[in-house]
Write a protein that holds these residues in place. Structure first.
Motif, PDB file in Angstrom:
ATOM      1  N   LEU A  79      22.900  80.582  70.928  1.00  0.00           N
ATOM      2  CA  LEU A  79      23.973  80.049  70.991  1.00  0.00           C
ATOM      3  C   LEU A  79      24.907  80.573  69.812  1.00  0.00           C
ATOM      4  N   THR A  80      24.363  80.858  68.425  1.00  0.00           N
ATOM      5  CA  THR A  80      25.186  81.307  66.659  1.00  0.00           C
ATOM      6  C   THR A  80      25.765  82.447  67.406  1.00  0.00           C
ATOM      7  N   ILE A  81      25.306  83.651  67.893  1.00  0.00           N
ATOM      8  CA  ILE A  81      26.272  84.856  68.103  1.00  0.00           C
ATOM      9  C   ILE A  81      27.154  84.693  69.520  1.00  0.00           C
ATOM     10  N   TYR A  82      26.745  83.932  70.859  1.00  0.00           N
ATOM     11  CA  TYR A  82      27.885  84.158  71.387  1.00  0.00           C
ATOM     12  C   TYR A  82      28.674  82.591  71.880  1.00  0.00           C
ATOM     13  N   SER A  83      28.596  82.496  70.916  1.00  0.00           N
ATOM     14  CA  SER A  83      29.040  81.067  70.551  1.00  0.00           C
ATOM     15  C   SER A  83      31.214  80.387  70.125  1.00  0.00           C
ATOM     16  N   HIS A  84      30.958  81.970  69.197  1.00  0.00           N
ATOM     17  CA  HIS A  84      32.121  82.769  68.950  1.00  0.00           C
ATOM     18  C   HIS A  84      32.701  83.386  69.544  1.00  0.00           C
ATOM     19  N   THR A  85      31.995  84.193  71.541  1.00  0.00           N
ATOM     20  CA  THR A  85      32.842  84.631  71.618  1.00  0.00           C
ATOM     21  C   THR A  85      34.338  84.223  72.480  1.00  0.00           C
ATOM     22  N   SER A  86      33.964  82.546  72.373  1.00  0.00           N
ATOM     23  CA  SER A  86      35.197  82.062  73.480  1.00  0.00           C
ATOM     24  C   SER A  86      36.326  82.778  72.776  1.00  0.00           C
ATOM     25  N   TYR A  87      36.694  82.337  71.938  1.00  0.00           N
ATOM     26  CA  TYR A  87      38.106  83.327  71.008  1.00  0.00           C
ATOM     27  C   TYR A  87      38.098  84.300  71.248  1.00  0.00           C
ATOM     28  N   LEU A  88      36.872  85.643  71.076  1.00  0.00           N
ATOM     29  CA  LEU A  88      37.258  86.431  71.150  1.00  0.00           C
ATOM     30  C   LEU A  88      37.868  86.815  72.643  1.00  0.00           C
ATOM     31  N   TYR A  89      37.718  85.887  73.489  1.00  0.00           N
ATOM     32  CA  TYR A  89      37.614  86.156  74.781  1.00  0.00           C
ATOM     33  C   TYR A  89      39.334  85.960  74.799  1.00  0.00           C
ATOM     34  N   MET A  90      39.642  84.803  74.739  1.00  0.00           N
ATOM     35  CA  MET A  90      41.244  84.145  74.860  1.00  0.00           C
ATOM     36  C   MET A  90      42.332  85.737  74.930  1.00  0.00           C
ATOM     37  N   PRO A  91      42.225  86.287  74.620  1.00  0.00           N
ATOM     38  CA  PRO A  91      43.791  87.327  75.076  1.00  0.00           C
ATOM     39  C   PRO A  91      43.226  87.504  76.041  1.00  0.00           C
ATOM     40  N   VAL A  92      41.909  88.193  75.790  1.00  0.00           N
ATOM     41  CA  VAL A  92      41.569  88.351  78.377  1.00  0.00           C
ATOM     42  C   VAL A  92      42.521  87.061  79.101  1.00  0.00           C
ATOM     43  N   MET A  93      41.832  85.583  78.145  1.00  0.00           N
ATOM     44  CA  MET A  93      42.061  84.783  79.627  1.00  0.00           C
ATOM     45  C   MET A  93      43.978  84.960  79.766  1.00  0.00           C
ATOM     46  N   VAL A  94      44.377  84.625  78.023  1.00  0.00           N
ATOM     47  CA  VAL A  94      45.918  84.689  78.398  1.00  0.00           C
ATOM     48  C   VAL A  94      46.348  86.490  78.650  1.00  0.00           C
ATOM     49  N   ALA A  95      45.828  87.769  79.485  1.00  0.00           N
ATOM     50  CA  ALA A  95      46.255  88.450  79.588  1.00  0.00           C
ATOM     51  C   ALA A  95      46.102  88.036  81.397  1.00  0.00           C
ATOM     52  N   GLY A  96      45.114  87.690  81.836  1.00  0.00           N
ATOM     53  CA  GLY A  96      44.937  87.318  83.061  1.00  0.00           C
ATOM     54  C   GLY A  96      45.544  85.866  83.925  1.00  0.00           C
TER      55      GLY A  96
END
Length: 222
Positions: A79-96
């Protein structure tokens, strides 16, 4: 619906604890992140089934691959690592979101079936997501209402699916009626043709009978 369900029971009041009080912390955090990553790919899959000519295969596949990569991070890292993925995924979400909005604008412009209902559901959800985002940033104080956006989009899209199933059923019944009429017509034509053939056969036999009598008389004289 699966993504919305997972998102609803794992965020906010975390209803998963009502259904399963002893739910592991790692389980509901994984469900929360996975539902976030797969929201856009599932939406594009939904629209691909409705309007395949408007969803480019490369765009569709790209979002699925990105969701799979981020999901792998959730499944195979702590969790300490993948908890930061939501911010990285935000551009993908916006593009979607932009891709879905562009698709809905095209199908609405071309008056495709159910386009207005699908667009209305998407607009309501987008408005509630925007409201919650502004509340998180403390720009608004209207409260969190995204659950109503989820409810609206499910109702709108369920109505669209119901209309499609109803239309398919009507078309199936109409096709069945046409087939029944065609079968009756075919049987009638076969019966008429059989009568005509029997009549023609009788006429041919009647016409051939004098010739047979004449040949028999000739043989008797010989």
């Amino acid at each position: 619906c699966v993504a919305i369900l997972a998102r609803t029971i794992t965020t906010g009041e975390k209803l998963i604890f009502v259904l399963w009080p002893a739910a592991p912390f790692s389980l509901y955090t994984m469900l929360e992140y996975l539902s976030y990553f797969w929201g856009i790919p599932f939406a594009l899959q939904f629209f691909h089934e409705l309007y395949p000519q408007y969803v480019r295969p490369r765009v569709h596949q790209t979002f699925h691959v990105l969701a799979a990569i981020f999901s792998a991070a959730v499944l195979f890292t702590p969790l300490t690592i993948y908890s930061h993925t939501s911010y990285l995924y935000m551009p993908v979400m916006v593009a979607g979101v932009v891709a879905v909005a562009w698709l809905l604008a095209r199908v609405t412009q071309r008056n495709e079936p159910n386009a207005l209902a699908l667009t209305a559901g998407f607009v309501v959800l987008a408005a509630t997501v925007l409201n919650d985002s502004l509340n998180t940033l403390e720009i608004l104080r209207t409260g969190y209402i995204v659950q109503f956006g989820f409810l609206a989009i499910v109702l709108f899209y369920a109505a669209v699916l119901a209309a499609r199933f109803s239309r398919a059923l009507d078309e199936s019944e109409a096709a069945g009626q046409k087939l029944a009429v065609a079968n009756e017509t075919l049987e009638s034509r076969v019966a008429e043709r059989t009568v005509e053939l029997e009549r023609a056969k009788g006429l041919a036999e009647d016409a051939n009978r004098p010739a047979q009598i004449g040949r028999a008389s000739c043989r008797e004289r010989v």
